[in-house]
Design a protein around this motif. Structure first.
Motif, PDB file in Angstrom:
ATOM      1  N   GLY A 116       0.849  -1.196   0.000  1.00 16.06           N
ATOM      2  CA  GLY A 116       0.000   0.000   0.000  1.00 16.06           C
ATOM      3  C   GLY A 116       0.882   1.242   0.000  1.00 16.06           C
ATOM      4  N   ILE A 117       0.370   2.313  -0.581  1.00 16.80           N
ATOM      5  CA  ILE A 117       1.162   3.546  -0.702  1.00 16.80           C
ATOM      6  C   ILE A 117       0.321   4.728  -0.217  1.00 16.80           C
ATOM      7  N   GLY A 142       4.863   7.332   1.384  1.00 17.84           N
ATOM      8  CA  GLY A 142       5.034   6.218   2.328  1.00 17.84           C
ATOM      9  C   GLY A 142       4.655   4.900   1.661  1.00 17.84           C
TER      10      GLY A 142
HETATM   11  C1  BTN Z   1      -2.993   1.981   2.041  1.00 26.80           C
HETATM   12  O1  BTN Z   1      -2.924   0.806   1.695  1.00 26.80           O
HETATM   13  O2  BTN Z   1      -4.084   2.533   2.289  1.00 26.80           O
HETATM   14  C2  BTN Z   1      -1.724   2.778   2.166  1.00 26.80           C
HETATM   15  C3  BTN Z   1      -0.793   2.170   3.169  1.00 26.80           C
HETATM   16  C4  BTN Z   1       0.521   2.910   3.313  1.00 26.80           C
HETATM   17  C5  BTN Z   1       1.397   2.283   4.388  1.00 26.80           C
HETATM   18  C6  BTN Z   1       2.761   2.912   4.449  1.00 26.80           C
HETATM   19  S1  BTN Z   1       3.839   2.003   5.505  1.00 26.80           S
HETATM   20  C7  BTN Z   1       4.992   3.286   5.499  1.00 26.80           C
HETATM   21  C8  BTN Z   1       4.210   4.580   5.579  1.00 26.80           C
HETATM   22  N1  BTN Z   1       3.921   4.917   6.957  1.00 26.80           N
HETATM   23  C9  BTN Z   1       2.601   4.885   7.205  1.00 26.80           C
HETATM   24  O3  BTN Z   1       2.084   5.124   8.318  1.00 26.80           O
HETATM   25  N2  BTN Z   1       1.931   4.546   6.102  1.00 26.80           N
HETATM   26  C10 BTN Z   1       2.813   4.343   4.971  1.00 26.80           C
END
Ligand code: BTN
Length: 280
Positions: free
Chosen positions: A126-127, A146
């Motif tokens: 996920g991003i 992220g």
């Molecule tokens: C999603 O799937 O909705 C997005 C997820 C993003 C996760 C990454 S992990 C590194 C960065 N730190 C976070 O708290 N979130 C992003």
């Protein structure tokens, strides 16, 4: 995933760009920490990497399950562009992750609009891109990209609410340190190089080619109403193009919420749910 001193050295040797890595075994959220570092003046190319997160965040206010065994990192960009930059960086990041995964783990990854990367029908990445505008320097926004990747399957499995949708690159806890280092370096190098020519969008064709949605029928919520339409493409702004009542319309990531994919052969994990589920 825990990084030893040796792994961090190996990682630094692989960068083609000026990257500054900050590594910790545990943090709340790498995005939250890097946002603060950006506000304190951190440079473009700063990366914050953690072995696990206690408050990992996803899109739409969801949490992101971040146990040991995954790669959780955020990278800072300071593009001199308009707010649409943050969406383009997300799209670039999805392509960077998908290509790097295929190269290092020999996968055939797909991208589910906007920014989820799938392998074998399961979400493995996920991003979350977040931008920060300093009103005193309107041309200098900070964008924090992220990225969370499930490299090894969690020791105790995924939580029940996501176990049907979430997957990992390695199903066992086999030694994957080398691959993790290569994967991270490949993603960062690709993303940095895409970001340096962002307005030319050299990643858009690859993004379309890897699309999980083109040709499928999806349900989505827009302005409170649920609609169903066939996805026909992705436009130049990376919006989803759908055919509705004989007309093609473009849907921006910020204005619609994808609810489900309604074509045969699609597993129930493709459902995007409303509210607090993790790794949707
Ligand atoms: C999603 O799937 O909705 C997005 C997820 C993003 C996760 C990454 S992990 C590194 C960065 N730190 C976070 O708290 N979130 C992003």
């Amino acid at each position: 995933m825990k990084f030893s001193e040796m792994m961090l050295k190996e990682l630094e040797n692989r960068f083609n760009f000026p990257v500054e890595i900050h590594y910790v075994d545990e943090t709340t959220s790498t995005n939250t920490v890097l946002k603060q570092m950006a506000a304190d003046g951190a440079k473009e190319g700063t990366v914050y990497l953690a072995a696990r997160q206690t408050q990992g965040r996803g899109r739409m206010g969801r949490s992101f399950f971040s146990p040991d065994g995954g790669l959780y990192f955020s990278m800072l960009f300071r593009p001199k562009m308009n707010p649409a930059t943050s969406l383009l960086l997300t799209v670039a990041a999805a392509v960077a992750v998908a290509e790097a995964m295929d190269e290092v783990f020999d996968t055939q990854s797909k991208i589910k609009w906007v920014n989820d990367v799938y392998v074998n029908g399961k979400k493995v990445c996920g991003i979350l891109a977040e931008s920060q505008l300093d009103p005193s320097k309107p041309t200098e926004q900070a964008v924090i990209v992220g990225i969370g990747i499930n490299v090894c399957a969690p020791k105790d499995g995924f939580p029940t609410e996501i176990e049907n949708r979430a997957g990992a690159l390695c199903e066992t806890n086999e030694a994957v340190s080398d691959q993790a280092v290569r994967l991270l370096a490949e993603i960062i190098n690709r993303l940095y190089s895409f970001a340096s020519v962002l307005s030319e969008k050299p990643f858009l064709t690859a993004y379309r080619n890897r699309s999980f949605l083109i040709g499928k029928t999806v349900s989505y919520k827009r302005g409170g109403t649920q609609q169903t339409a066939q996805v026909t493409g992705i436009d130049e702004q990376a919006r989803l193009v759908v055919l509705q009542n004989g007309q093609e319309i473009s849907l921006g990531a910020g204005e619609v919420q994808l609810m489900s994919i309604a074509t045969e052969g699609i597993n129930p994990h493709d459902q995007e749910r409303n509210g607090g589920t993790q790794q949707d």
